[in-house]
Structures are given as C-alpha cells and as structure tokens.
Design an enzyme around this catalytic site. Structure first.
Site, PDB file in Angstrom:
ATOM      1  N   GLU A 151      -4.530  -5.476  -6.949  1.00 16.19           N
ATOM      2  CA  GLU A 151      -3.203  -5.113  -6.421  1.00 16.19           C
ATOM      3  C   GLU A 151      -2.199  -6.030  -6.786  1.00 16.19           C
ATOM      4  OE1 GLU A 151      -3.963  -2.886  -2.117  1.00 16.19           O
ATOM      5  OE2 GLU A 151      -4.322  -4.910  -2.148  1.00 16.19           O
ATOM      6  N   ASP A 186       0.868  -1.250   0.001  1.00 12.51           N
ATOM      7  CA  ASP A 186       0.100  -0.067  -0.066  1.00 12.51           C
ATOM      8  C   ASP A 186       0.809   1.267  -0.023  1.00 12.51           C
ATOM      9  OD1 ASP A 186      -2.281  -1.402  -0.177  1.00 12.51           O
ATOM     10  OD2 ASP A 186      -3.024  -0.992   2.042  1.00 12.51           O
TER      11      ASP A 186
END
Lengths: 252, 252, 252, 252, 252, 252
Positions: free
Chosen positions: F175, F38
């Site tokens: 992701e 992240d």
C-alpha cells in the site's frame, strides 16, 4: 435432511416430498428435563411421521422465541437462550424461501415451544409474500403446534380430574412423560419437584414478579410422569400429525 | 448443553465454564457427503474439546450464511438452505447476549462453514456493543475457523504436492476424510466424483456462471480420502483448538 | 390524553398517574359490526376504568397485527388493514420508551384484538430493554387481554351450553353484545348472519382455504346478542380490569 | 371507515371511493391546546371533504414523527409521544400496501403534523415499490400538507403584517383559531401565553438549547385567535383540499 | 481528513477540532451541471470554512436521499442514484457514533442536498441516543442546510424580482452560479436550458406526473448564472457558516 | 460520473457503458499513509481502467465496514470511521438497484478495503434479488478485490523472501508503494515505523488485545516502499483488472 446428499434431496423433493422443520427452543424445563426438551420432542415426532408420507426432516431450529413467564417460566432462568421475535421470524422466512427456491413446495413447521407460535406465523407470512414476488405461487406451508394433536380421550385418561391447559403444562406431566418415552436417560426423575403449580394473575407485568413461578421452573406438576403416558401421547401425535399433514398437503 | 438441566447449567457457568457454540450450515457437500457435514464436524470437535477445559457445548446453529460459489458451490445446489447475513448476525447476537445475561462470560464460536466467518464477526461485534450497554463488561468472546487449526506438517503429509487452500477444499479430501473418521456411515464413498477441480476467475460475477463449478459440487478432489487422514486432522483440531481456547479464555 | 394540554399531562404524570393505551385493529367484524370494533371496545373500557385509578387514556393504536383466519377471518376480508408484527412491535416500543422519557412509570396496554398479543409482548420487552439502557429502571408495564377479564359465572350465564373460547368469538355474541351496549348505532342488527360457526383444522395452512371461514366473517354465532349481555360484560371488564391495574401497579 | 362494516367498505372501494388517512401526532401544543390537536384538525378536514368526493376516512394515525424544536418545540415537552422515522414509514407502508391488497386504488394522506412529511414521503415510496412487486400498478397516492391549503388572501387577512411561516405557527394563531372553530371546548383560551415568539438559529444543534423555545411551547403568538379565523381557514381547507383531491385522483 | 494520518487526526481531535461532514447526492442537475454538484458545493464550503475554526473535513457522503420531484426533479432522471431514508439515517448514525467513540465531540453535517435534511435529522437523533447509552454525554452535533446561509440582501441583489425559494432553485441560477465560481470547467454553460420554470400542484402524487418537471431537470431558470453571483454566495456561505459553527460549537 | 451531466450519463449507459464503483474506507494506515488510502487506490485504478472499456467511474463509497484487528488494526485506532455490516450492505444494495432502475446493466465494485468484501457480497446478493422482483433480469454485477490482481511474478519480485499475504499487508510495503506512485505528497515517508510485523493468534478474541497490533498500525513492514514498486503494481492492476472486466462483462 442433514444426513442426505444433495442429489438425494433433489430427487425426493422433485418427487414431491414434503419438508418437516422441527422448531424448538433452548429453555429451562425444570430440574428433571434437559434444556433441549423442546427440540427432542418435535424432532422425534417428525422422524416418526416422515416415513409414512415420504417426508424429509430438516435440521431443527434449536433456539426459539423468548420464554414467557406464564408458559415457560420466563427468561430469568439460567440456560434459557432465546431469539428476539424479529430474528426468529427472519430465520423462518429465510429457510422457507430458500427451500422454495430449490423446488420444495410442501413445508411444515412442527413446533414444540409454545412461544414460537407467533414468530412462526409471521415468518411464514413474510415468506409467502416474498415467494409470490419471486414467482413461486404453488407453495403450501403448514404450521402445527404439537400440543394440539392429542385425542381428548387421551387427555382425559391422563388427567382424570381435568386438563390444566397447554400453557401451564410446561416441564410438567406431559413433557416429562414424553421425554421418559423418548429419552429416559435424559430425565432426572429423582429431581421432579413439588413446588408447583404456578398461579398467575390474568395480566402480564414487566418486570415480572419471579416469585410467581415455582423456583424449580415446573409450572404445573410433573409427579406421576410415566413412560407409558408418553407412549400414549406419541401414538396420538404420530397418528394425528400424519393425518393433518396428509390433509394439509393434499396427499392421498 | 441441550442435555443438561438448568440447575446443572447454572452451576457449571457460575464456576466459569466456557460455552462452545458450533456454527455450521445446511449445504451441498458433493454426492458423497451429507448436507449436514458442516454441522457434524464442528459439533464433534466441540464435544472432543469440551471435557479438557470443562466447557459446555451449546446446540449447533444448523443454518448458515449463503453458500458462495467459489467456496461452497453456491446457492444453486438443491438442498443448500441458508440465511441472509443480517439474519445470521442477529442470531449470533441474540444468543451471545442471552448467554451473557445468564452469567456466561466465556463464549467461543467454532465455525465449520467458511461463509459464516463475517456474519459471525458482525454478530459478535453487535453483541459486545449491547452487552456493554447492559453493564456486562467482562465478557470474552472467541471465534475459531476450524480450517485454521491444522499443523503445517499435517497438511504437508496430506498434500505432498501442496495444499490447494481452505476455500477450494469444500467437500474435498479434507472434509471427506474427516467425515470418514467421524461418521463413516454418512459417507457414500462410491459416489466420490472425478469432475473437479473447479477453476474460478479472480472476480465474482452475479449471476454466477454455474458451469464453473463441477456438477458434483466437489470443488477440488475428494479421491484418496481416508479415515486415517481424518484422524490426523481430528488430532490436530483437538489439540490446537484446546490450546487456543485455553489461551483465549485465560485458562490455566 | 389527546384532550389534555401538556402542563396538565405533566402534572398528572408527576403525581404518578398511570397511562392506559388501548390497542385495537381495523378489521372485519362481520356484516353487523364496524371495522373499528376492536378500537371502540378497549377505548371504552379504558375510559370507564381510568377515573377510579386516576389514569390517563392515551390515543388508541388503531391499526393492529395481521388478522389470523382462525381468530379474525384472516387478511382476505376487504377493509381489514393491518401491520406487520415487527412494525407493531416497534410502534409499541417507541411509544412506551417516549412515555418513559417523559416521566411515566406506569403504563398498561389494554388489548382488544387477539392477534396483537405477541407483538405487544415483544414491543414491551424491547422497550424494557432500552429503557434500562437509558437508566430508567423503575418502569412498570402491564398487558391486559380484555377477553380474559370476565367472571366465569358471566360466561356461564351467557353461554349456558358452554363457552366456545375467545378465539372463535370474533364478531360473535360477545363482541356484538358489547357493541350493542356501547354504540348501538354502529351495530346493524338486521345483518347478523347465520352462516357460522367456522370449523378449522388443528393446523394452519398457507395459502389459507378461505371456504373454511363463514362468508360473513362471523366465526361463531352472533344471534342472540343483546345490549344487556354487553352490560354484564362491561361490568365485569370494568371491575376486573380496575382490580388488575390496581394490583399490577401497586396502587392502594 | 372505522364505523363501516366490511361489506360496506368493499362496495364503496369497488366503486372507486378514495381513502383519506389523517396523519397527526401526540404533541405539546402550548398550555391552551390539547396534545391531540394535530389529529383533530386533519380528521375534521377529512370528514368535511369526504362527502363531496365520496371518500372514506380511515382511522387517524395518532402518533407521529418526533417533534422538532424549531417546528414543534421538540421532544423535551412532557406528553409529546412520538415514533422513530423508520417506524412511521413502516406504518404508512404497511397500511397503504394492505389497502392496495384489498382493492383501494386512490389513497390520500392528509398530514397535520409538520415533522411527519418526510416519513410519509418515504413510506409512500416504499409502498409504491412493493405494490408494483405485487402486481398492483394502478395505485394513485396523494400526500397533502394541510398548511399549504390556504388562499394567500386569507393569510393576508389573518396576518396583515405578514405571515411568519408554517413552521413557526406551531400552537399559535392558526392552530388555536382552527381549534376554536372545531372544538372550542378543548381550548383553554385563558391560558394563551405571551412568551413567544421563538427565535432560532439557522442551524440545528443537538443537544438542543431548550431555552430557545418559549417555555409555553407556543412558537409564535396565539393571542388574537378567534373562531372566525378558524372558520376562514376551514373554508379554504375544505375548498382547496377537495379541489386537490379531485385533481390528483382524476375525479370529475 | 482523508489526507491526514491517524496520529495527526488523533492530535487535532484531542485538541478539540470539530469535524465537518459534507453531505451531498448523486443527482441530475440539468444539462449544464454535473451529477456531483451537491457534493462539490458543500465540500468546497467545508474546505473554505475549516481553517478559520481549525476543523477537519471528513470524506463527503456522496449518495443522498431519494430526489423528490418538486425539489430535484425526482428519481426518474437517469444518473440520479440515491439511498433509502433508513439507509442514509444509518450511515449518518454509524459515522457519528464512530467519530464519537474515537474522541470527537464537535461534529457538523453540512448539507447540500435538500432531500437529505430529514434523514440527517433522524440519523443524528439515533446517534445521540446511542452515544448516551455508551456513556458519551458531551457530544455536540450541528446540522446546517447550506441554502439557509445567505444574507437577504444577497438574495435581493441576485433576484431583484423576488426569490423563488430554495426548493425550486434546483440546478438553477444559484447552483449554476456557485459551480461557475467553484468549478467552471464542470459547467456546460451552452447547455443551460430554457424550459422552466416548473409549476407544481400543492400536493404530492405517486406515480408522479413527470411532465410537470421541465425535461431538462432545471426546476426554475439557470439563465443569467454568473461566476460573480457564485462568489457573492460563497462569501456569504463562508462568513455565515463560520459564524454558525463558532456559535454552535461554543468556540471563541 | 460525478463530473458528467445526466444526459451524458444517459447516453453512455444506453450504449452499454459499465459503471465502476470504488469501495474504500476511512481507516488508519499507519503514521505514513492517510486515512483515505483505501479510497485513493481503487478510485485511481478505476480511473485508469475506465477509458479502455468505456466505463463510467461512480463516486467512491468512502466509509467501509469496521476495521478488523488482524487485517486493519481494528476499530481502536483514532480516525478509523466505519459502518456496520448491515448499513454497508444496504448502501451497496440501494446504489446498485438505483443504477439498475436507470438502465445500467453492467456494474463492477472495485474494493480496496479487505473487510468490505462480505458486506459487498451480501449487498450485491440483495440487489440481485430485488432487481429480479422489479423485472430486471439482465443485470451483470462484478466484485473485484484489488489485492487479487497482481501477477505472481510481481509479488516474487517485490518479496523475494515470500509474500506474507494480503491481510497482513495493511499499511505495509504494497500500500505504501502504491501511494508513493499515486500520491507521493500524501505519504510521510519519514514516519514509516519499525514496530511490526504483527503476530496474531489463529483465533479472534473480543475484547481484542490491542498490544498484538504494532502501535503504529502497520501490520507487516513498510520499509523499502518505493514508487517503482507501486508502478509495477499499478501496471498489473490496470492490465489484470481491465482483462477481468472485459471477461466478466462479456466485452469484446
């Protein structure tokens, strides 16, 4: 206020309407009164007082500062649900600041729970400080403790043998009578206990010796409570609180 | 809960009764709905749901987290009165911890104000952490966002052309219909505006460009609101929330 | 305590010695009394009381909670130097917790500044909560408000026409007499003013109307103050505080 | 300051008088020095320095930041009673802001407890920020660490073999000599220990290995302490601190 | 650590791997060094040290405590971006507690920014306290200030005329040489200024007289910086930090 | 920004350069992605977007708000290392205020960790409030959630059977593909699990029933992840984020 739309609120506030905020608690009030007693009473007074001065009644703050053994029986009673002092002061601060940001310039906190007094004082102080920093310098804030707004003659009439004092009156004759006048269906009159009054040492002790509080949670004596007494009190409250608000806000 | 005495509360909680805490806001809901809309709705749902699972409804938290422009029109609307995130998290924390200290082991927060979600999450987390430190390890906490508890078919029936999403529904068809079903006297149907829907950029900007919000504060469209739609929603809410509480609390 | 070495402190505390913490303020006390009046008095009482119960007197907390107009003239007076409520509660909390970590199990806060009462209450509550989390469960904490420890007969002797109440007595007959008995060199008797007593409305108002406070800062009347009266009070304080500490700490 | 009345304070401050605030601790200082050593020293220096620059000495802050093992022996010693960093920073902030609100524009914090340095720095920063928000832009704040105000020659005279450094000097030759000069009755010279000096690793470790600190709490060596050495130091402190305050406050 | 997956992390930590957390700042470092200098250095040291002791390097804390004029030039320099002390202490506390909850028992904070030292101390203290409350009693926390890990001989070699001290070395010979060794492309050698060294009074003053800091922000002198010097330092750092970590963590 | 010197930063900011702050987390991302996922993603986007609008990329905030079970697997996964909401809000507040004090007037927070959204909102609100108090009234703050910046067509192309929603995509196809495009060496493709997708109840429950989360921590499904998909996303992100920043900052 919770029943008004925002344009209605805006118009009234722009015209100078004061905001009344009832502050209460969720706290044991003996076996005869509900946990919400300290909310019912100030909210009712606010609603009775508001029309005369064109005020708006804001939603009540229903959770108050921790119950103190000597004035509310203490935190040991089940159902008593309270905030830390800092939390309550922040709640007061945030609400007052936000009302100020939206144009309110007259705000009164009408308190029905003894222990709330100082966190309210601090919350109002913090709000005043921040409002000034935000350029709002014409705010007027009032704090009223309901218990102060009775004529001495009324107290004499109710207690011909002498008034035991606001603190000990928790869940006792005054509050029970008020509730009988305001919400008789919420009073379990047959449960009024006989185990008081409490006798406290002059000092505080932690951990508190819970045997000092009558097991019922009624600190003085609720026997003899009558709706009529409640009506006397309501009349005093209504008259004296209205007068105080007019004076405090500089209303004609 | 505010209408119960402490012995009544004690007895029910000792028997395992869950506590339901409605969490709302004091926030603009267009010219047709009252500022207290987000309190009326979760409180009503709690009251409808409580009997089936023997739950206690705690006093509502009537001041919520700051209104966000994209989901509530933002703090610019007069009458919107909000708390900082940290304040609200502390309020949740303090109430949940105190209930835990008094024996409650099943607590659900029923949220009616979109922006409250994360401060509630944090408040519950902080409470869980402190309860463990205080030796209370069998607490179960639930958080329900009311908007999630509708059958897809109901949404399809209400929005044959597709559901615009929970956020944009602020003060729009769903909330207005719910209020028409719950409290028709609080709805100014003739004031339902026609200035929406809002179109927001994908990002947040501070200071917010208030021209992006319809001047009325209604984010989508409230026209076509009907009590009947509100009844459909209430039925879903009641059924699905009850089911969720049973499941979450492990009730038979 | 500040004059003891750590081995001396350790030995006494291990033997069960209570710790007395005087809590005061730096606050206007009229033109005749020093800013440190609220420290001098509780510190002196502590020192007089300590030997009888083998107690240790900790350094005084010399800055207190904000002066309230009705009980101390308010923050407007130059020289009044105060803490926010949260700060003072944290100070109390930290000190009590640290004493607990080092073995103290009997701690009394002896308060000489009216406004400190609630921040002390909160600080003690927070400390008790954290001490439990740290496994210390046998702590006993006491809070004493000096003003409460006078025989009614003494008050009658001092005020034959009736006692005006603790709050209004700020910088007035009682405190001035006490200081005449304790530290006559710190009293400017020739400056005792004649501009009181204050008359306050029943409510609080922010911003405070400073004209309600006598310009001198003396809320009631300090005329007639005599060292002899101070001696009566000291005798009461010493006797009654000692008794309370014995009782509260369970000392024989 | 605690011996002045408010009109006296007001007059002096209006004339530009600086305020000196001694900041100390309640901390172990070996078996020969009292727990209040770090208060006695800066308070004495302030009192000696004040007349020359017309300054007011405020009440000392008697509880400081937590004792660090390498500079004070650590929190493990009984009697050491300390505040969290945030608490102390808030105390400093509140006091400085309040003094500013009442007209003080020159405030110096004279620190006698090594560990206090950074919480004081932060407290002064926070105060400066808030004072600006309150429109006070001409405040001058000074922070002095007493240990810095010695002539190198004096150190050479005291330590012909080289100065071990401020940190290790806790409860050692310098502080003991200073106390012998200031308050010989508070020094138990016969208890000066011989168990030092401490030898610490370059890093901090929690939990701290308490065997690294001499059991007496004296970090270096207090043998050879003499009142004469204390007098040398007092002379340096008085001269150099006065000079620093004149310069820092821009006094002629 | 940021390049590991959670199963990899879990396995290493379960096997006792220490966690190294570089703590830096975003702070002016003269016209020749980048704002991230205080991150580059401790991160590099951690990466060099980690393999020898099987440690995991956690993501660096890239924003540190406020720059102090005497050790970093102060907050006045553009680009310096800092946290309040309380914020940084909370960051340290939260990270250490969370690592502890997930099984880590050896954590070292490797600090490259002088001002961070005390907020780290406080954060570690607060974490240790809370970890104990959560039942984690075998945690070992280390704090290392990089500047301490140089052999005296190295300093003598670098400064044949005497070492000016860690504080003044901000953006000067040591840091510039280290960066030349670590990241020569980030050093603008041609911009090394000649306006130092700073001369500071012994006391702090707010508002700070910015003319006391060389306009370049280099506090001492960066001329003569060479990659070779940086290599000497890296060798010392690597060797001495490894030794300290082994010793502090009790690794063979 | 961390590679710039302060004079370079000053010059660019004076010329109106926006600051982009990547906000991420240290959080489990399945057995195939690193804990720093992240951070990698928003930092990369910022670096790609910055040149087009002349922006400065600030150091990433590498520790985020607590992982929520439904959107990140929850705090139970080893290696997930998080901050309390209040801590993160303070970090955001402090950084934004400090940038504002140094002249920055355009700041964007580019968030890659779902749970950060509301603490960022609060931090920005608090910063805006304080910046106004400090006289800075022309600040523009943006908040972008990376997941929002994809063309619907791209999502359709990636998920021909329908997009499961941003929350569930944690450590899943999107992701993983992004990381394959950005940092293929950090992806353990052979470890992509098959134990999803998660099925969550509509409500939150504490303590969380961890069996609801796939043991791998991948909430949906990461199979089929390809660098090419990541490239599509990067193209969208770059284009749409650039457009949003131009629009939000009012750049031509």
């Amino acid at each position: 206020m919770d029943q008004m739309t925002w344009p209605e609120w805006k118009e009234k506030v722009a015209a100078g309407a004061p905001i009344l905020i009832p502050v209460g608690s969720t706290e044991q009030h003996g076996p005869q009164l509900p946990l919400g007693t300290d909310v019912v009473i100030p909210r009712s007074i606010c609603q009775r007082v508001a029309p005369a001065i064109g005020a708006i009644v804001a939603p009540a703050i229903a959770y108050g500062y921790k119950s103190h053994p000597k004035s509310g029986g203490g935190q040991a009673f089940p159902g008593t649900t309270s905030l830390d002092a800092h939390t309550l002061a922040l709640v007061i601060h945030d609400i007052v600041c936000d009302l100020g940001q939206h144009g309110a310039r007259r705000i009164a906190l009408i308190n029905g729970h003894f222990e709330n007094a100082w966190p309210i004082v601090e919350g109002l102080n913090l709000a005043m400080r921040d409002l000034k920093r935000d350029g709002i310098t014409d705010m007027v804030l009032l704090r009223l403790e309901l218990g102060d707004f009775l004529y001495p003659e009324t107290l004499t009439r109710i207690f011909p043998n002498g008034f035991p004092g606001t603190e000990l009156e928790h869940a006792s004759l005054l509050e029970t009578s008020l509730m009988l006048a305001l919400s008789p269906d919420l009073v379990r009159q047959e449960r009024i206990p006989t185990d008081g009054p409490a006798k406290f040492p002059l000092y505080d002790r932690l951990p508190f010796d819970q045997t000092l509080v009558p097991p019922s949670g009624v600190l003085a004596d609720a026997r003899g409570s009558r709706a009529e007494i409640g009506e006397w009190m309501l009349r005093d409250h209504e008259e004296l609180v209205t007068k105080a608000l007019r004076e405090g806000f500089g209303l004609s």
